[in-house]
Design a protein around this motif. Structure first.
Motif, PDB file in Angstrom:
ATOM      1  N   GLU A 106      26.203  22.587 -32.648  1.00  0.00           N
ATOM      2  CA  GLU A 106      26.421  22.748 -34.090  1.00  0.00           C
ATOM      3  C   GLU A 106      25.766  24.024 -34.595  1.00  0.00           C
ATOM      4  N   LEU A 107      24.569  24.316 -34.123  1.00  0.00           N
ATOM      5  CA  LEU A 107      23.861  25.525 -34.531  1.00  0.00           C
ATOM      6  C   LEU A 107      24.635  26.772 -34.114  1.00  0.00           C
ATOM      7  N   GLY A 108      25.092  26.812 -32.875  1.00  0.00           N
ATOM      8  CA  GLY A 108      25.788  27.983 -32.376  1.00  0.00           C
ATOM      9  C   GLY A 108      27.138  28.211 -33.007  1.00  0.00           C
ATOM     10  N   ALA A 109      27.735  27.133 -33.526  1.00  0.00           N
ATOM     11  CA  ALA A 109      29.066  27.245 -34.120  1.00  0.00           C
ATOM     12  C   ALA A 109      29.045  27.646 -35.581  1.00  0.00           C
ATOM     13  N   ASP A 110      27.863  27.717 -36.189  1.00  0.00           N
ATOM     14  CA  ASP A 110      27.766  27.977 -37.623  1.00  0.00           C
ATOM     15  C   ASP A 110      26.834  29.166 -37.866  1.00  0.00           C
ATOM     16  N   PRO A 111      27.359  30.329 -38.204  1.00  0.00           N
ATOM     17  CA  PRO A 111      26.505  31.509 -38.432  1.00  0.00           C
ATOM     18  C   PRO A 111      25.486  31.315 -39.547  1.00  0.00           C
ATOM     19  N   VAL A 112      25.811  30.505 -40.545  1.00  0.00           N
ATOM     20  CA  VAL A 112      24.855  30.265 -41.631  1.00  0.00           C
ATOM     21  C   VAL A 112      23.635  29.511 -41.109  1.00  0.00           C
ATOM     22  N   LEU A 113      23.876  28.459 -40.328  1.00  0.00           N
ATOM     23  CA  LEU A 113      22.764  27.723 -39.728  1.00  0.00           C
ATOM     24  C   LEU A 113      21.967  28.613 -38.788  1.00  0.00           C
ATOM     25  N   ALA A 114      22.665  29.367 -37.963  1.00  0.00           N
ATOM     26  CA  ALA A 114      21.990  30.213 -36.976  1.00  0.00           C
ATOM     27  C   ALA A 114      21.111  31.262 -37.639  1.00  0.00           C
ATOM     28  N   ALA A 115      21.484  31.701 -38.830  1.00  0.00           N
ATOM     29  CA  ALA A 115      20.680  32.693 -39.540  1.00  0.00           C
ATOM     30  C   ALA A 115      19.468  32.072 -40.232  1.00  0.00           C
ATOM     31  N   ALA A 116      19.492  30.759 -40.426  1.00  0.00           N
ATOM     32  CA  ALA A 116      18.435  30.089 -41.174  1.00  0.00           C
ATOM     33  C   ALA A 116      17.407  29.398 -40.288  1.00  0.00           C
ATOM     34  N   ILE A 117      17.770  29.084 -39.046  1.00  0.00           N
ATOM     35  CA  ILE A 117      16.942  28.253 -38.181  1.00  0.00           C
ATOM     36  C   ILE A 117      16.441  29.069 -36.996  1.00  0.00           C
ATOM     37  N   THR A 118      15.162  28.907 -36.687  1.00  0.00           N
ATOM     38  CA  THR A 118      14.543  29.578 -35.549  1.00  0.00           C
ATOM     39  C   THR A 118      14.111  28.534 -34.534  1.00  0.00           C
ATOM     40  N   LEU A 119      14.521  28.729 -33.276  1.00  0.00           N
ATOM     41  CA  LEU A 119      14.190  27.807 -32.197  1.00  0.00           C
ATOM     42  C   LEU A 119      12.878  28.211 -31.530  1.00  0.00           C
ATOM     43  N   MET A 120      12.173  27.218 -30.988  1.00  0.00           N
ATOM     44  CA  MET A 120      10.917  27.458 -30.279  1.00  0.00           C
ATOM     45  C   MET A 120      11.178  27.482 -28.777  1.00  0.00           C
ATOM     46  N   VAL A 121      10.584  28.463 -28.097  1.00  0.00           N
ATOM     47  CA  VAL A 121      10.801  28.650 -26.663  1.00  0.00           C
ATOM     48  C   VAL A 121       9.470  28.976 -26.001  1.00  0.00           C
ATOM     49  N   ASP A 122       9.236  28.397 -24.814  1.00  0.00           N
ATOM     50  CA  ASP A 122       8.086  28.788 -24.004  1.00  0.00           C
ATOM     51  C   ASP A 122       8.439  28.890 -22.524  1.00  0.00           C
ATOM     52  N   ASP A 123       9.761  28.879 -22.210  1.00  0.00           N
ATOM     53  CA  ASP A 123      10.205  28.896 -20.827  1.00  0.00           C
ATOM     54  C   ASP A 123      11.623  29.450 -20.772  1.00  0.00           C
ATOM     55  N   PRO A 124      11.921  30.373 -19.860  1.00  0.00           N
ATOM     56  CA  PRO A 124      13.289  30.897 -19.761  1.00  0.00           C
ATOM     57  C   PRO A 124      14.331  29.809 -19.513  1.00  0.00           C
ATOM     58  N   SER A 136      26.619  32.478 -24.628  1.00  0.00           N
ATOM     59  CA  SER A 136      26.201  33.470 -25.620  1.00  0.00           C
ATOM     60  C   SER A 136      27.369  34.225 -26.230  1.00  0.00           C
ATOM     61  N   GLY A 137      28.401  34.506 -25.458  1.00  0.00           N
ATOM     62  CA  GLY A 137      29.528  35.268 -26.002  1.00  0.00           C
ATOM     63  C   GLY A 137      30.419  34.476 -26.929  1.00  0.00           C
ATOM     64  N   ARG A 138      30.185  33.158 -27.013  1.00  0.00           N
ATOM     65  CA  ARG A 138      31.071  32.308 -27.819  1.00  0.00           C
ATOM     66  C   ARG A 138      30.313  31.549 -28.910  1.00  0.00           C
ATOM     67  N   ARG A 139      29.171  32.051 -29.291  1.00  0.00           N
ATOM     68  CA  ARG A 139      28.389  31.414 -30.356  1.00  0.00           C
ATOM     69  C   ARG A 139      27.653  32.475 -31.153  1.00  0.00           C
ATOM     70  N   ALA A 140      27.082  32.005 -32.262  1.00  0.00           N
ATOM     71  CA  ALA A 140      26.255  32.895 -33.075  1.00  0.00           C
ATOM     72  C   ALA A 140      24.966  33.229 -32.330  1.00  0.00           C
ATOM     73  N   GLU A 141      24.382  34.350 -32.670  1.00  0.00           N
ATOM     74  CA  GLU A 141      23.098  34.727 -32.096  1.00  0.00           C
ATOM     75  C   GLU A 141      22.029  33.745 -32.553  1.00  0.00           C
ATOM     76  N   LEU A 142      21.170  33.318 -31.612  1.00  0.00           N
ATOM     77  CA  LEU A 142      20.134  32.332 -31.912  1.00  0.00           C
ATOM     78  C   LEU A 142      18.785  33.024 -32.121  1.00  0.00           C
TER      79      LEU A 142
END
Length: 402
Positions: A106-124, A136-142
């Motif tokens: 859902e996040l990747g399919a909606d550019p508005v959500l993707a621009a508003a939400i930041t994900l937490m990462v600690d591992d590749p 990555s080529g078929r979704r909004a930038e995260l």
């Protein structure tokens, strides 16, 4: 002359006389005062409200409407999506990594959500998981935030002071992960977070345990000095690979200390809004108790005991007495050591128990903040001696995120 606790009890009793227990209330005067005090402690650094410590959209919105509060730290991605879609905030940082495939899609399919939400990462591997759900080529930038472990490790790691969170501990490790994120298409590194739980979430003045308090304060001072150096180095290492929008740190118990760290640009707080019992053990700042729940007296098993229906609303964490709810009003009540707080009934002792009648209310405080809201569908907001509004909790809106 009535004491402050007697005045508070009388005020809460009058405001909720029409309600049948169990129920929960938030004293708006104390809530707003705590929100203002946290802003004062944070100085010129903006505050993110920790939604897990509030768990009511209306009270999150009330906090964000105040000067000094600017955004939200959510605890799950589905919750973050809900808060953005419902207009609570357009800037939500998810505090923990996610493997919720539906929410990621859902996040990747909606550019508005993707621009508003930041994900937490600690591992590749977490990046790989995102790409497996939605290439990555078929979704909004995260948007990505790195989680820097803030614990204090001594004796080559054999002694660990703090909680077990991110594997990214050193500045070098943070730089390596930042480089990995920066190279990956479909991701944008925008932030770094480090939560110093051993300072922000550990009371330094446990009642009746002076020696332990001294040890905690010594450990906190040492940890703080070490983190100042390491966090600054980690931020510098990460900035070699990305222009960071924010560096997040702290919690209710460390707002003033975290404010003094020049590497930090914003601070998270939430528990201090409700003022649960765990924060009674802090010296630097103790919030005014603002959240309470009431249980009704249903039994008098002996002339010196009163038993309420329910009451066993236990907090998460290490299983000890600090996680039990505390009978607060009338002042002087306590739990029985052999029974504690029970699922369906809680016997109470202490001088006031002899004077409680069937149908009287006993007011409790929860050990932690937002977990209270998992027990009730609504919060009754009290101003003075009146209920001025009743608002739903996450549970009351049918939202159980964890």
């Amino acid at each position: 002359m009535a004491t402050d606790s007697e005045n508070l009890r009388n005020r809460l009793d009058r405001a909720t006389a029409h309600l049948d227990p169990p129920y929960a209330v938030v004293d708006l005067g104390a809530f707003d005062a705590n929100a203002a005090a946290l802003v004062g402690l944070a100085g010129d650094k903006p505050l993110r409200v920790a939604s897990k410590s509030v768990r009511s959209r209306e009270l999150i919105a009330r906090t964000l409407a105040r000067p000094g509060w600017h955004s939200v730290m959510a605890f799950t991605l589905p919750e973050a999506i809900w808060l953005v879609r419902s207009g609570i905030s357009a800037d939500v940082l998810v505090a923990y990594p996610t493997v919720d495939r539906g929410a990621l899609a859902e996040l990747g399919a909606d550019p508005v959500l993707a621009a508003a939400i930041t994900l937490m990462v600690d591992d590749p591997d977490q990046l790989d998981f995102c790409d497996a759900v939605s290439p990555s080529g078929r979704r909004a930038e995260l948007r990505i935030c790195l989680d820097l472990d803030a614990s204090w490790r001594l004796l080559n790691g054999r002694l660990h002071v703090g909680v077990r969170r991110s594997p990214v501990h050193s500045a070098r490790a943070a730089g390596r992960l930042a480089a990995t994120v920066a190279r990956r298409p479909g991701f944008r590194l925008v932030g770094l977070m480090s939560y110093e739980a051993q300072i922000a979430g550990l009371g330094d003045a446990p009642p009746g345990r002076a020696a332990l308090g001294t040890a905690i304060r010594l450990a906190q001072r040492g940890s703080y000095r070490e983190l100042l150096v390491r966090r600054s180095a980690a931020v510098a290492a990460v900035r070699e690979h990305a222009d960071l929008e924010f560096v997040n740190g702290g919690g209710t118990g460390s707002v003033a200390a975290t404010r003094a760290d020049p590497a930090v640009t914003e601070i998270t707080a939430g528990s201090g809004l409700y003022g649960p019992t765990l924060f009674d053990a802090y010296r630097a700042w103790r919030p005014t108790p603002a959240a309470f729940f009431a249980c009704g007296v249903v039994r008098r098993p002996t002339p010196d005991l009163a038993t309420v229906l329910g009451g066993g609303w236990i907090a998460s964490g290490s299983a000890d007495r600090s996680r039990l709810p505390r009978p607060w009003l009338p002042a002087g009540l306590s739990l029985l050591g052999a029974e504690g707080a029970g699922e369906v009934q809680t016997p109470l002792t202490g001088a006031p128990a002899a004077h409680l009648r069937i149908g009287d209310r006993v007011w409790f405080r929860h050990a932690k903040s937002g977990e209270l809201c998992e027990r009730v569908n609504e919060l009754h907001l009290v101003d003075g001696d009146q209920v001025v509004a009743t608002v739903p909790t996450y549970r009351g809106e049918g939202r159980a995120f964890l």
